[in-house]
Write a protein that holds these residues in place. Structure first.
Motif, PDB file in Angstrom:
ATOM      1  N   ARG A 178       1.623  -1.356   0.259  1.00 11.74           N
ATOM      2  CA  ARG A 178      -0.264  -0.383  -0.332  1.00 11.74           C
ATOM      3  C   ARG A 178       1.229   1.525   0.074  1.00 11.74           C
ATOM      4  N   ALA A 179       2.030   0.937   0.379  1.00  5.31           N
ATOM      5  CA  ALA A 179       3.244   2.479   0.598  1.00  5.31           C
ATOM      6  C   ALA A 179       3.248   3.037  -0.517  1.00  5.31           C
ATOM      7  N   GLU A 180       4.162   4.355  -0.771  1.00  2.00           N
ATOM      8  CA  GLU A 180       4.502   4.869  -1.837  1.00  2.00           C
ATOM      9  C   GLU A 180       5.231   4.286  -2.551  1.00  2.00           C
ATOM     10  N   GLU A 181       5.252   3.820  -4.075  1.00  2.00           N
ATOM     11  CA  GLU A 181       6.195   3.953  -4.591  1.00  2.00           C
ATOM     12  C   GLU A 181       7.942   3.625  -4.643  1.00  2.00           C
ATOM     13  N   GLU A 182       8.255   5.341  -4.207  1.00  2.00           N
ATOM     14  CA  GLU A 182       9.753   5.053  -3.846  1.00  2.00           C
ATOM     15  C   GLU A 182      10.238   4.321  -2.579  1.00  2.00           C
ATOM     16  N   ILE A 184       8.955   1.679  -1.575  1.00  2.00           N
ATOM     17  CA  ILE A 184       9.064   0.295  -2.078  1.00  2.00           C
ATOM     18  C   ILE A 184      10.486  -0.089  -2.635  1.00  2.00           C
ATOM     19  N   LYS A 185      10.305   1.401  -3.990  1.00  2.00           N
ATOM     20  CA  LYS A 185      11.740   0.803  -3.930  1.00  2.00           C
ATOM     21  C   LYS A 185      13.270   0.924  -3.541  1.00  2.00           C
ATOM     22  N   LYS A 186      13.087   1.544  -2.721  1.00  2.00           N
ATOM     23  CA  LYS A 186      14.010   0.972  -1.461  1.00  2.00           C
ATOM     24  C   LYS A 186      14.381   0.109  -0.631  1.00  2.00           C
ATOM     25  N   VAL A 187      13.374  -0.404  -0.071  1.00  2.00           N
ATOM     26  CA  VAL A 187      12.951  -1.422   0.383  1.00  2.00           C
ATOM     27  C   VAL A 187      13.753  -2.661  -0.266  1.00  2.00           C
ATOM     28  N   LYS A 188      13.643  -2.472  -1.314  1.00  2.00           N
ATOM     29  CA  LYS A 188      13.260  -3.919  -2.543  1.00  2.00           C
ATOM     30  C   LYS A 188      14.745  -3.975  -3.101  1.00  2.00           C
ATOM     31  N   GLN A 189      15.976  -2.622  -2.665  1.00  2.00           N
ATOM     32  CA  GLN A 189      16.908  -1.978  -2.644  1.00  2.00           C
ATOM     33  C   GLN A 189      18.168  -2.941  -1.530  1.00  2.00           C
ATOM     34  N   LYS A 190      16.612  -3.404  -0.589  1.00  2.00           N
ATOM     35  CA  LYS A 190      17.719  -3.235   0.928  1.00  2.00           C
ATOM     36  C   LYS A 190      18.305  -4.881   0.894  1.00  2.00           C
ATOM     37  N   GLU A 191      19.782  -5.068   0.894  1.00  2.00           N
ATOM     38  CA  GLU A 191      20.035  -6.687   0.903  1.00  2.00           C
ATOM     39  C   GLU A 191      19.393  -7.187   2.149  1.00  2.00           C
ATOM     40  N   ASN A 192      19.133  -7.078   3.170  1.00  2.00           N
ATOM     41  CA  ASN A 192      18.939  -7.521   4.320  1.00  2.00           C
ATOM     42  C   ASN A 192      16.884  -7.124   5.057  1.00  2.00           C
ATOM     43  N   ILE A 193      17.130  -6.255   4.248  1.00  2.00           N
ATOM     44  CA  ILE A 193      15.421  -6.598   4.750  1.00  2.00           C
ATOM     45  C   ILE A 193      14.494  -8.331   3.571  1.00  2.00           C
ATOM     46  N   VAL A 194      14.240  -8.986   3.582  1.00  2.00           N
ATOM     47  CA  VAL A 194      13.332  -9.832   3.035  1.00  2.00           C
ATOM     48  C   VAL A 194      11.918  -9.313   3.204  1.00  2.00           C
ATOM     49  N   LEU A 195      11.366 -10.121   1.930  1.00  2.00           N
ATOM     50  CA  LEU A 195      10.150 -10.253   1.926  1.00  2.00           C
ATOM     51  C   LEU A 195       9.030 -11.306   1.851  1.00  2.00           C
ATOM     52  N   TYR A 196       8.219 -11.223   3.326  1.00  2.00           N
ATOM     53  CA  TYR A 196       7.227 -12.368   2.501  1.00  2.00           C
ATOM     54  C   TYR A 196       6.192 -11.911   2.915  1.00  2.00           C
ATOM     55  N   THR A 197       5.713 -11.187   1.743  1.00  2.00           N
ATOM     56  CA  THR A 197       4.912 -10.549   1.005  1.00  2.00           C
ATOM     57  C   THR A 197       3.540 -11.735   0.753  1.00  2.00           C
ATOM     58  N   SER A 198       1.644 -12.030   0.790  1.00  2.00           N
ATOM     59  CA  SER A 198       0.795 -12.429   0.589  1.00  2.00           C
ATOM     60  C   SER A 198       1.185 -13.909   2.039  1.00  2.00           C
ATOM     61  N   TYR A 199       2.230 -13.332   3.118  1.00  2.00           N
ATOM     62  CA  TYR A 199       1.684 -13.933   4.261  1.00  2.00           C
ATOM     63  C   TYR A 199       1.196 -13.159   5.728  1.00  2.00           C
ATOM     64  N   GLN A 200       1.181 -13.673   6.720  1.00  2.00           N
ATOM     65  CA  GLN A 200       0.547 -13.314   7.417  1.00  2.00           C
ATOM     66  C   GLN A 200       1.178 -14.188   8.467  1.00  2.00           C
ATOM     67  N   ILE A 201       1.400 -13.347  10.166  1.00  2.00           N
ATOM     68  CA  ILE A 201       1.866 -14.132  11.267  1.00  2.00           C
ATOM     69  C   ILE A 201       0.581 -15.561  11.662  1.00  2.00           C
ATOM     70  N   GLU A 202       0.900 -16.100  12.507  1.00  2.00           N
ATOM     71  CA  GLU A 202       0.058 -16.928  12.800  1.00  2.00           C
ATOM     72  C   GLU A 202      -0.283 -17.297  14.332  1.00  2.00           C
ATOM     73  N   LYS A 203       1.776 -17.190  14.623  1.00  2.00           N
ATOM     74  CA  LYS A 203       1.640 -18.123  16.349  1.00  2.00           C
ATOM     75  C   LYS A 203       3.087 -17.090  16.552  1.00  2.00           C
ATOM     76  N   LEU A 204       2.709 -16.923  18.203  1.00  2.00           N
ATOM     77  CA  LEU A 204       3.894 -16.188  18.779  1.00  2.00           C
ATOM     78  C   LEU A 204       4.393 -17.140  19.627  1.00  2.00           C
ATOM     79  N   TYR A 205       5.412 -17.635  19.345  1.00  2.00           N
ATOM     80  CA  TYR A 205       6.525 -18.744  20.573  1.00  2.00           C
ATOM     81  C   TYR A 205       7.438 -17.516  21.620  1.00  2.00           C
ATOM     82  N   GLY A 206       7.556 -18.338  22.013  1.00  2.00           N
ATOM     83  CA  GLY A 206       8.468 -17.782  23.829  1.00  2.00           C
ATOM     84  C   GLY A 206       8.006 -17.261  24.877  1.00  2.00           C
ATOM     85  N   THR A 207       8.825 -17.778  25.848  1.00  2.00           N
ATOM     86  CA  THR A 207       8.314 -18.221  27.082  1.00  2.00           C
ATOM     87  C   THR A 207       7.973 -16.428  27.951  1.00  2.00           C
TER      88      THR A 207
END
Ligand code: NAP
Length: 308
Positions: A178-182, A184-207
Protein backbone atom coordinates in the motif's frame (compact mmCIF):
# COMPACT_ATOMS: atom_id res chain seq x y z
CA UNK A 1 -12.59 24.67 37.62
CA UNK A 2 -10.58 26.37 34.88
CA UNK A 3 -12.61 28.30 32.32
CA UNK A 4 -11.04 29.00 28.92
CA UNK A 5 -12.84 29.86 25.72
CA UNK A 6 -11.18 27.19 23.57
CA UNK A 7 -9.65 23.82 24.47
CA UNK A 8 -7.36 22.03 22.06
CA UNK A 9 -7.01 18.38 23.03
CA UNK A 10 -3.78 16.93 21.68
CA UNK A 11 -0.49 18.64 20.83
CA UNK A 12 0.32 16.88 17.57
CA UNK A 13 0.82 18.83 14.31
CA UNK A 14 -2.89 19.75 13.98
CA UNK A 15 -3.25 20.89 17.61
CA UNK A 16 0.00 22.87 17.48
CA UNK A 17 -1.02 24.54 14.24
CA UNK A 18 -4.42 25.47 15.72
CA UNK A 19 -2.67 26.89 18.80
CA UNK A 20 -0.40 29.12 16.68
CA UNK A 21 -3.38 30.47 14.72
CA UNK A 22 -5.51 31.06 17.84
CA UNK A 23 -2.62 32.86 19.49
CA UNK A 24 -2.17 35.18 16.51
CA UNK A 25 -5.91 35.93 16.60
CA UNK A 26 -5.74 36.75 20.32
CA UNK A 27 -8.23 34.03 21.26
CA UNK A 28 -7.75 32.54 24.78
CA UNK A 29 -7.17 28.79 24.76
CA UNK A 30 -5.60 25.81 26.49
CA UNK A 31 -3.51 23.25 24.63
CA UNK A 32 -3.65 19.83 26.32
CA UNK A 33 -1.18 17.01 25.95
CA UNK A 34 -1.02 13.80 27.98
CA UNK A 35 2.20 12.44 26.56
CA UNK A 36 4.92 13.88 24.33
CA UNK A 37 4.15 16.96 22.20
CA UNK A 38 4.49 16.35 18.47
CA UNK A 39 2.07 13.42 18.20
CA UNK A 40 3.12 10.54 15.96
CA UNK A 41 6.01 12.45 14.42
CA UNK A 42 7.80 12.25 17.77
CA UNK A 43 7.96 8.47 17.14
CA UNK A 44 8.74 8.62 13.43
CA UNK A 45 12.25 8.00 12.18
CA UNK A 46 12.06 9.59 8.77
CA UNK A 47 10.03 12.42 7.23
CA UNK A 48 10.66 13.53 3.68
CA UNK A 49 7.39 14.88 2.37
CA UNK A 50 6.80 17.94 4.52
CA UNK A 51 7.68 20.99 2.44
CA UNK A 52 10.53 23.10 3.77
CA UNK A 53 11.66 20.46 6.25
CA UNK A 54 14.84 18.91 4.91
CA UNK A 55 16.21 17.53 8.17
CA UNK A 56 14.05 14.37 7.84
CA UNK A 57 14.16 13.45 11.53
CA UNK A 58 10.71 13.13 13.14
CA UNK A 59 11.84 13.81 16.71
CA UNK A 60 13.66 16.94 15.55
CA UNK A 61 10.52 18.23 13.83
CA UNK A 62 8.47 17.59 16.98
CA UNK A 63 11.08 19.53 18.99
CA UNK A 64 11.05 22.39 16.51
CA UNK A 65 7.24 22.61 16.77
CA UNK A 66 7.56 22.68 20.55
CA UNK A 67 10.16 25.43 20.33
CA UNK A 68 7.86 27.43 18.08
CA UNK A 69 5.13 27.18 20.73
CA UNK A 70 7.55 28.47 23.38
CA UNK A 71 8.71 31.32 21.13
CA UNK A 72 5.06 32.34 20.80
CA UNK A 73 4.54 32.10 24.56
CA UNK A 74 2.14 29.19 24.23
CA UNK A 75 2.21 26.84 27.18
CA UNK A 76 1.22 23.20 26.97
CA UNK A 77 -1.12 21.99 29.72
CA UNK A 78 0.09 18.52 30.62
CA UNK A 79 -3.15 16.88 31.70
CA UNK A 80 -4.89 13.82 30.31
CA UNK A 81 -8.48 14.66 29.37
CA UNK A 82 -10.51 11.58 30.27
CA UNK A 83 -14.05 12.69 29.51
CA UNK A 84 -15.92 15.46 27.66
CA UNK A 85 -19.59 16.18 28.33
CA UNK A 86 -21.96 18.97 27.32
CA UNK A 87 -22.93 21.45 30.03
CA UNK A 88 -25.66 23.79 28.69
CA UNK A 89 -23.89 25.77 25.97
CA UNK A 90 -20.43 24.67 27.02
CA UNK A 91 -18.22 21.61 27.21
CA UNK A 92 -17.00 20.16 30.48
CA UNK A 93 -13.60 18.45 30.32
CA UNK A 94 -12.57 16.12 33.12
CA UNK A 95 -8.81 15.84 33.28
CA UNK A 96 -6.64 13.71 35.53
CA UNK A 97 -5.49 16.83 37.34
CA UNK A 98 -8.26 19.41 36.87
CA UNK A 99 -11.71 20.08 35.44
CA UNK A 100 -12.09 22.59 32.61
CA UNK A 101 -14.94 24.42 30.92
CA UNK A 102 -14.82 25.60 27.29
CA UNK A 103 -17.12 27.07 24.69
CA UNK A 104 -15.21 25.60 21.74
CA UNK A 105 -13.38 22.28 21.47
CA UNK A 106 -10.72 21.33 18.97
CA UNK A 107 -10.33 17.58 19.24
CA UNK A 108 -6.88 16.59 17.97
CA UNK A 109 -6.56 13.20 19.62
CA UNK A 110 -5.39 11.34 16.51
CA UNK A 111 -5.40 7.58 16.28
CA UNK A 112 -4.16 4.60 18.27
CA UNK A 113 -2.37 1.52 16.98
CA UNK A 114 -4.36 -1.50 15.86
CA UNK A 115 -3.63 -4.83 17.58
CA UNK A 116 -2.87 -7.94 15.47
CA UNK A 117 -5.41 -10.12 17.26
CA UNK A 118 -3.14 -13.09 17.98
CA UNK A 119 -3.27 -15.28 21.04
CA UNK A 120 -0.73 -14.17 23.67
CA UNK A 121 -0.10 -10.86 21.91
CA UNK A 122 -0.63 -8.63 24.97
CA UNK A 123 1.88 -10.71 26.95
CA UNK A 124 4.68 -9.84 24.54
CA UNK A 125 4.16 -6.08 24.38
CA UNK A 126 7.41 -4.55 25.62
CA UNK A 127 8.90 -8.07 25.60
CA UNK A 128 9.54 -8.43 21.90
CA UNK A 129 6.51 -6.77 20.31
CA UNK A 130 6.76 -3.03 19.69
CA UNK A 131 4.90 -0.26 17.89
CA UNK A 132 7.91 2.02 17.75
CA UNK A 133 11.07 1.21 15.82
CA UNK A 134 12.59 4.53 16.75
CA UNK A 135 12.12 3.89 20.49
CA UNK A 136 13.00 0.19 20.61
CA UNK A 137 15.06 -0.53 17.47
CA UNK A 138 18.41 -0.21 19.26
CA UNK A 139 17.44 -3.10 21.59
CA UNK A 140 17.71 -5.44 18.60
CA UNK A 141 21.14 -4.39 17.32
CA UNK A 142 22.57 -7.15 15.09
CA UNK A 143 19.53 -9.37 15.75
CA UNK A 144 16.76 -10.55 13.45
CA UNK A 145 13.40 -8.81 13.61
CA UNK A 146 10.12 -8.77 11.69
CA UNK A 147 7.94 -5.87 10.64
CA UNK A 148 4.24 -6.48 10.02
CA UNK A 149 2.32 -4.30 7.55
CA UNK A 150 2.43 -3.01 3.99
CA UNK A 151 1.78 0.73 4.34
CA UNK A 152 4.11 3.73 4.49
CA UNK A 153 4.82 3.21 8.19
CA UNK A 154 5.85 -0.46 7.83
CA UNK A 155 8.17 0.26 4.92
CA UNK A 156 9.69 3.41 6.39
CA UNK A 157 10.39 1.73 9.70
CA UNK A 158 11.78 -1.39 7.96
CA UNK A 159 14.31 0.86 6.25
CA UNK A 160 15.20 2.47 9.57
CA UNK A 161 15.58 -0.91 11.30
CA UNK A 162 17.67 -2.34 8.46
CA UNK A 163 20.52 -0.03 9.47
CA UNK A 164 20.50 -1.37 13.05
CA UNK A 165 19.52 -5.04 12.98
CA UNK A 166 21.04 -7.91 11.00
CA UNK A 167 17.87 -8.86 9.13
CA UNK A 168 14.32 -7.55 8.73
CA UNK A 169 11.53 -9.89 7.64
CA UNK A 170 8.86 -7.62 6.16
CA UNK A 171 5.58 -9.51 6.42
CA UNK A 172 2.58 -8.28 4.45
CA UNK A 173 -0.73 -10.04 3.92
CA UNK A 174 -1.02 -9.17 0.20
CA UNK A 175 1.33 -9.23 -2.82
CA UNK A 176 1.06 -5.46 -3.46
CA UNK A 177 2.18 -2.92 -0.93
CA UNK A 178 0.00 0.00 0.00
CA UNK A 179 3.06 2.24 0.53
CA UNK A 180 4.36 4.85 -1.92
CA UNK A 181 6.40 3.63 -4.92
CA UNK A 182 9.58 5.41 -3.85
CA UNK A 183 9.59 3.58 -0.51
CA UNK A 184 8.90 0.21 -2.13
CA UNK A 185 11.89 0.77 -4.44
CA UNK A 186 14.17 1.61 -1.51
CA UNK A 187 13.02 -1.43 0.49
CA UNK A 188 13.61 -3.78 -2.45
CA UNK A 189 17.15 -2.47 -2.81
CA UNK A 190 18.07 -3.34 0.79
CA UNK A 191 19.88 -6.63 1.01
CA UNK A 192 18.93 -7.32 4.62
CA UNK A 193 15.18 -6.75 4.16
CA UNK A 194 13.53 -10.04 3.22
CA UNK A 195 10.03 -9.73 1.78
CA UNK A 196 7.31 -12.09 2.95
CA UNK A 197 4.38 -10.88 0.86
CA UNK A 198 1.09 -12.81 0.99
CA UNK A 199 2.09 -14.03 4.43
CA UNK A 200 0.30 -13.72 7.76
CA UNK A 201 1.57 -14.35 11.26
CA UNK A 202 -0.18 -17.34 12.74
CA UNK A 203 1.52 -17.92 16.06
CA UNK A 204 3.84 -16.22 18.53
CA UNK A 205 6.50 -18.26 20.35
CA UNK A 206 8.40 -17.49 23.53
CA UNK A 207 8.30 -17.94 27.27
CA UNK A 208 9.09 -14.61 28.89
CA UNK A 209 10.25 -12.84 25.72
CA UNK A 210 9.31 -13.32 22.08
CA UNK A 211 11.54 -15.97 20.52
CA UNK A 212 9.98 -16.47 17.12
CA UNK A 213 6.86 -16.44 14.98
CA UNK A 214 5.13 -18.87 12.70
CA UNK A 215 4.11 -17.39 9.37
CA UNK A 216 1.82 -18.93 6.79
CA UNK A 217 1.68 -18.17 3.09
CA UNK A 218 -1.77 -17.61 1.65
CA UNK A 219 -0.53 -18.68 -1.79
CA UNK A 220 1.41 -21.83 -0.93
CA UNK A 221 -0.38 -22.89 2.26
CA UNK A 222 3.13 -23.28 3.70
CA UNK A 223 4.13 -22.61 7.27
CA UNK A 224 7.54 -21.36 8.34
CA UNK A 225 9.19 -20.53 11.66
CA UNK A 226 11.13 -17.24 11.79
CA UNK A 227 13.55 -17.04 14.74
CA UNK A 228 13.12 -13.36 15.53
CA UNK A 229 13.46 -11.55 18.84
CA UNK A 230 11.58 -8.41 17.84
CA UNK A 231 8.28 -7.85 16.04
CA UNK A 232 7.36 -4.31 14.97
CA UNK A 233 3.67 -3.88 14.25
CA UNK A 234 2.57 -1.28 11.69
CA UNK A 235 -0.88 -2.40 10.59
CA UNK A 236 -2.64 0.92 10.80
CA UNK A 237 -4.57 2.86 13.33
CA UNK A 238 -8.06 3.46 14.66
CA UNK A 239 -9.43 6.86 15.63
CA UNK A 240 -9.17 7.75 19.26
CA UNK A 241 -12.19 9.64 20.60
CA UNK A 242 -13.72 7.47 23.33
CA UNK A 243 -13.43 10.47 25.69
CA UNK A 244 -16.38 12.09 23.89
CA UNK A 245 -19.48 11.22 25.95
CA UNK A 246 -22.21 12.46 23.61
CA UNK A 247 -23.37 11.32 20.17
CA UNK A 248 -21.29 12.61 17.28
CA UNK A 249 -21.64 11.78 13.59
CA UNK A 250 -18.99 9.44 12.19
CA UNK A 251 -18.09 7.89 8.85
CA UNK A 252 -16.06 4.68 8.55
CA UNK A 253 -15.41 5.02 12.29
CA UNK A 254 -13.82 8.47 12.01
CA UNK A 255 -15.42 11.78 13.08
CA UNK A 256 -17.26 13.48 10.26
CA UNK A 257 -16.60 17.22 9.81
CA UNK A 258 -17.56 19.95 7.37
CA UNK A 259 -15.00 21.92 5.37
CA UNK A 260 -14.26 24.08 8.41
CA UNK A 261 -13.59 20.98 10.58
CA UNK A 262 -16.80 21.49 12.60
CA UNK A 263 -18.51 18.25 13.59
CA UNK A 264 -22.23 17.45 13.88
CA UNK A 265 -22.01 19.05 17.34
CA UNK A 266 -21.95 22.85 17.20
CA UNK A 267 -18.65 24.46 18.30
CA UNK A 268 -17.00 21.04 18.51
CA UNK A 269 -14.23 20.68 15.93
CA UNK A 270 -12.17 17.62 14.96
CA UNK A 271 -8.75 18.10 13.37
CA UNK A 272 -5.93 15.82 12.23
CA UNK A 273 -6.05 12.04 11.98
CA UNK A 274 -9.17 11.61 14.17
CA UNK A 275 -11.44 13.01 11.48
CA UNK A 276 -12.73 11.36 8.33
CA UNK A 277 -10.42 12.42 5.52
CA UNK A 278 -8.61 11.00 2.50
CA UNK A 279 -5.02 11.83 3.38
CA UNK A 280 -3.58 11.55 6.88
CA UNK A 281 -0.24 13.34 6.83
CA UNK A 282 1.51 16.19 8.62
CA UNK A 283 0.72 18.54 5.78
CA UNK A 284 -3.04 17.88 6.04
CA UNK A 285 -3.00 17.90 9.86
CA UNK A 286 -1.47 21.38 10.08
CA UNK A 287 -3.93 22.57 7.48
CA UNK A 288 -6.90 21.23 9.53
CA UNK A 289 -5.69 23.08 12.61
CA UNK A 290 -5.29 26.38 10.76
CA UNK A 291 -8.74 26.12 9.13
CA UNK A 292 -10.55 25.25 12.38
CA UNK A 293 -8.85 28.02 14.37
CA UNK A 294 -9.73 30.55 11.65
CA UNK A 295 -13.36 29.39 11.70
CA UNK A 296 -13.51 29.85 15.48
CA UNK A 297 -12.21 33.39 14.97
CA UNK A 298 -14.98 34.05 12.43
CA UNK A 299 -17.68 32.60 14.73
CA UNK A 300 -16.52 34.82 17.58
CA UNK A 301 -16.59 37.92 15.35
CA UNK A 302 -20.14 37.11 14.20
CA UNK A 303 -21.24 36.66 17.80
CA UNK A 304 -19.61 39.93 18.80
CA UNK A 305 -21.43 41.78 15.99
CA UNK A 306 -24.77 40.22 16.99
CA UNK A 307 -24.29 41.23 20.60
CA UNK A 308 -23.52 44.88 19.78
P1 NAP B 1 -1.98 1.91 6.60
O1 NAP B 1 -1.63 2.76 5.43
O2 NAP B 1 -3.39 1.84 7.04
O3 NAP B 1 -1.43 0.46 6.29
C1 NAP B 1 -1.67 -0.59 7.17
C2 NAP B 1 -1.09 -1.85 6.56
O4 NAP B 1 -1.29 -2.92 7.48
C3 NAP B 1 -1.74 -2.24 5.24
O5 NAP B 1 -0.76 -2.68 4.34
C4 NAP B 1 -2.69 -3.37 5.66
O6 NAP B 1 -2.83 -4.36 4.67
C5 NAP B 1 -1.97 -3.99 6.85
N1 NAP B 1 -2.92 -4.57 7.81
C6 NAP B 1 -4.03 -4.00 8.35
N2 NAP B 1 -4.61 -4.82 9.26
C7 NAP B 1 -3.84 -5.94 9.29
C8 NAP B 1 -3.91 -7.15 10.02
N3 NAP B 1 -4.89 -7.38 10.91
N4 NAP B 1 -2.95 -8.08 9.81
C9 NAP B 1 -1.94 -7.85 8.90
N5 NAP B 1 -1.82 -6.72 8.19
C10 NAP B 1 -2.76 -5.77 8.38
O7 NAP B 1 -1.15 2.34 7.93
P2 NAP B 1 0.21 3.17 8.07
O8 NAP B 1 1.24 2.67 7.15
O9 NAP B 1 0.51 3.20 9.50
O10 NAP B 1 -0.22 4.62 7.61
C11 NAP B 1 -1.31 5.31 8.23
C12 NAP B 1 -1.51 6.63 7.51
O11 NAP B 1 -0.39 7.50 7.74
C13 NAP B 1 -1.60 6.46 6.00
O12 NAP B 1 -2.52 7.39 5.51
C14 NAP B 1 -0.22 6.76 5.53
O13 NAP B 1 -0.14 7.23 4.18
C15 NAP B 1 0.22 7.83 6.52
N6 NAP B 1 1.68 7.82 6.66
C16 NAP B 1 2.37 8.59 5.80
C17 NAP B 1 3.74 8.60 5.84
C18 NAP B 1 4.47 9.46 4.87
O14 NAP B 1 3.84 10.13 4.07
N7 NAP B 1 5.77 9.47 4.86
C19 NAP B 1 4.42 7.79 6.75
C20 NAP B 1 3.69 6.98 7.61
C21 NAP B 1 2.30 6.99 7.53
P3 NAP B 1 -3.67 -4.08 3.32
O15 NAP B 1 -2.78 -3.23 2.48
O16 NAP B 1 -3.89 -5.44 2.79
O17 NAP B 1 -4.92 -3.42 3.74
Amino acid sequence: MIDKEVSIIGAGPSGISAALYLKRAGIPFLLFEKNIPGGKIAFTSYIDNYPGYKNRDGVELALQMQEQLAENEIEITFDSIENITKENERFLLKGNKETYLSKYILLATGTKEKRIGLQGEERFYGKGISYCALCDGALYKNKEVAVLGGGNSALEESLYLSSIVSKVYLIHRREEFRAEEELIKKVKQKENIVLYTSYQIEKLYGTKFLEGIEVVSSLKEEKEFLPISGLFVYIGFEPSFDIVSFPIETEDGYIKTDEDMETSVARFFAIGDVRKKRLRQIVTAVSDGAIAATKIGNLRNEEYKRER
